[in-house]
Scaffold this motif. Structure first.
Motif, mmCIF file in Angstrom:
data_model
loop_
_atom_site.group_PDB
_atom_site.id
_atom_site.type_symbol
_atom_site.label_atom_id
_atom_site.label_comp_id
_atom_site.label_asym_id
_atom_site.label_seq_id
_atom_site.Cartn_x
_atom_site.Cartn_y
_atom_site.Cartn_z
ATOM 1 N N ALA A 48 -5.634 3.447 7.013
ATOM 2 C CA ALA A 48 -5.447 2.773 5.722
ATOM 3 C C ALA A 48 -5.283 1.263 5.915
ATOM 4 C CB ALA A 48 -4.237 3.352 4.997
ATOM 5 N N ASP B 143 -2.192 6.307 8.393
ATOM 6 C CA ASP B 143 -1.658 5.021 7.970
ATOM 7 C C ASP B 143 -2.382 3.874 8.679
ATOM 8 O OD1 ASP B 143 0.142 3.743 6.195
ATOM 9 O OD2 ASP B 143 1.453 3.263 7.872
ATOM 10 N N ARG C 90 0.840 -1.205 0.000
ATOM 11 C CA ARG C 90 0.000 0.000 0.000
ATOM 12 C C ARG C 90 0.871 1.250 0.000
ATOM 13 N NH1 ARG C 90 1.389 -0.917 5.014
ATOM 14 N NH2 ARG C 90 1.342 0.690 6.597
ATOM 15 N N ALA D 19 3.188 0.537 12.320
ATOM 16 C CA ALA D 19 2.538 1.846 12.229
ATOM 17 C C ALA D 19 2.421 2.490 13.608
ATOM 18 C CB ALA D 19 1.168 1.712 11.577
ATOM 19 N N ARG E 209 2.038 4.250 1.747
ATOM 20 C CA ARG E 209 2.076 4.652 3.154
ATOM 21 C C ARG E 209 1.634 6.095 3.296
ATOM 22 N NH1 ARG E 209 5.687 1.748 6.813
ATOM 23 N NH2 ARG E 209 4.637 3.098 8.291
ATOM 24 N N ALA E 210 0.778 6.342 4.273
ATOM 25 C CA ALA E 210 0.359 7.704 4.576
ATOM 26 C C ALA E 210 1.457 8.362 5.408
ATOM 27 C CB ALA E 210 -0.957 7.691 5.349
#
Length: 191
Positions: free
Chosen positions: A81, A78, A69, A129, A71-72
C-alpha cells in the motif's frame, strides 16, 4: 505564512510540476504572481532556498497523505500500500517527484545518517512497516533502515526507468511490474 510568500510558493510549485525545475526562475515566478522581479527575494534569499521550501512542504504533504492511509493488517500488504502511494505520486507528478527524489538539493536527506535519525518523512513510513513486520514475525530480523533503502531504491529505479522512457507500458502494467519486483524482495526477507 504571508499571502505573498504563499503565492510565490504556489507559483513555484505550479511551474515545477508543469515545466520542471529548469523552468523555475525568480523572474518567471514574479511574472506568474504579477509582482516585481525583486519581490521573491524579499521572501527567499535564492531560487534554491525557494525550491527547498516548496520541497519541504511537498514532502510534508506526501508523508501526511501516506500516514492518513488505511493501514493494512498484514505487514506485507501495508508495504505494498505504501509502494502504491509512492507509485501514484510518481505517475501523477513526475517533475515534482524527480526534483524531490532525484535532483541534487542542499536539503536532500542522505543515507545512512538522516534515514537512521528518522529525518525522512517518507522513508520513516517504510521503516515503521518493516519494523512491524519483524516484530510480528512475518519478516526476518534485519536492519529496517537498510531494508527501507532497498525497497525505496528498487521502486525509485523502476520509476526512473519509466520517467526516462525505458519502460513503455501502461500505468496498470507498470504498477504490476513494481508489485512483482517487490514480491521478489519480500520472498527474500520473509520468514
Amino acid at each position: 505564512m504571508s499571502g505573498t510568500r504563499a503565492k510565490i510558493m504556489a507559483a513555484t510549485r505550479e511551474i515545477l510540476e508543469s515545466k520542471g525545475a529548469g523552468a523555475v526562475s525568480m523572474r518567471s515566478i514574479a511574472a506568474a504572481c504579477g509582482i516585481s522581479p525583486m519581490t521573491p527575494y524579499w521572501h527567499f534569499p535564492s531560487r534554491e532556498a525557494l525550491l527547498e521550501a516548496v520541497c519541504a512542504v511537498a514532502f510534508d504533504e506526501v508523508a501526511e497523505q501516506w500516514r492518513g492511509r488505511e493501514r493494512a493488517a498484514e505487514p506485507l500488504a501495508d508495504l505494498v500500500a505504501i509502494a502504491d502511494l509512492f507509485i501514484d505520486f510518481a505517475l501523477a507528478r513526475p517533475r515534482l517527484y524527480d526534483y524531490m527524489f532525484t535532483a541534487p538539493r542542499p536539503g536532500a536527506r542522505q543515507f545512512p545518517g538522516d534515514f537512521a535519525a528518522g529525518k525522512s518523512p517518507t522513508v520513516n513510513l517504510i521503516v515503521e512497516a518493516l519494523t512491524d513486520g519483524m516484530r510480528c514475525g512475518v519478516l526476518r530480523d534485519d536492519d529496517p533502515v537498510g531494508l527501507a533503502l532497498t525497497l525505496a531504491a528498487q521502486l525509485h529505479g523502476l520509476v526512473a526507468l519509466r520517467h526516462g522512457g525505458r519502460i513503455g507500458i501502461p500505468d496498470d502494467a507498470f504498477r504490476a511490474l513494481c508489485h512483482d519486483s517487490l514480491r521478489r524482495i519480500f520472498d527474500g526477507i520473509s520468514k
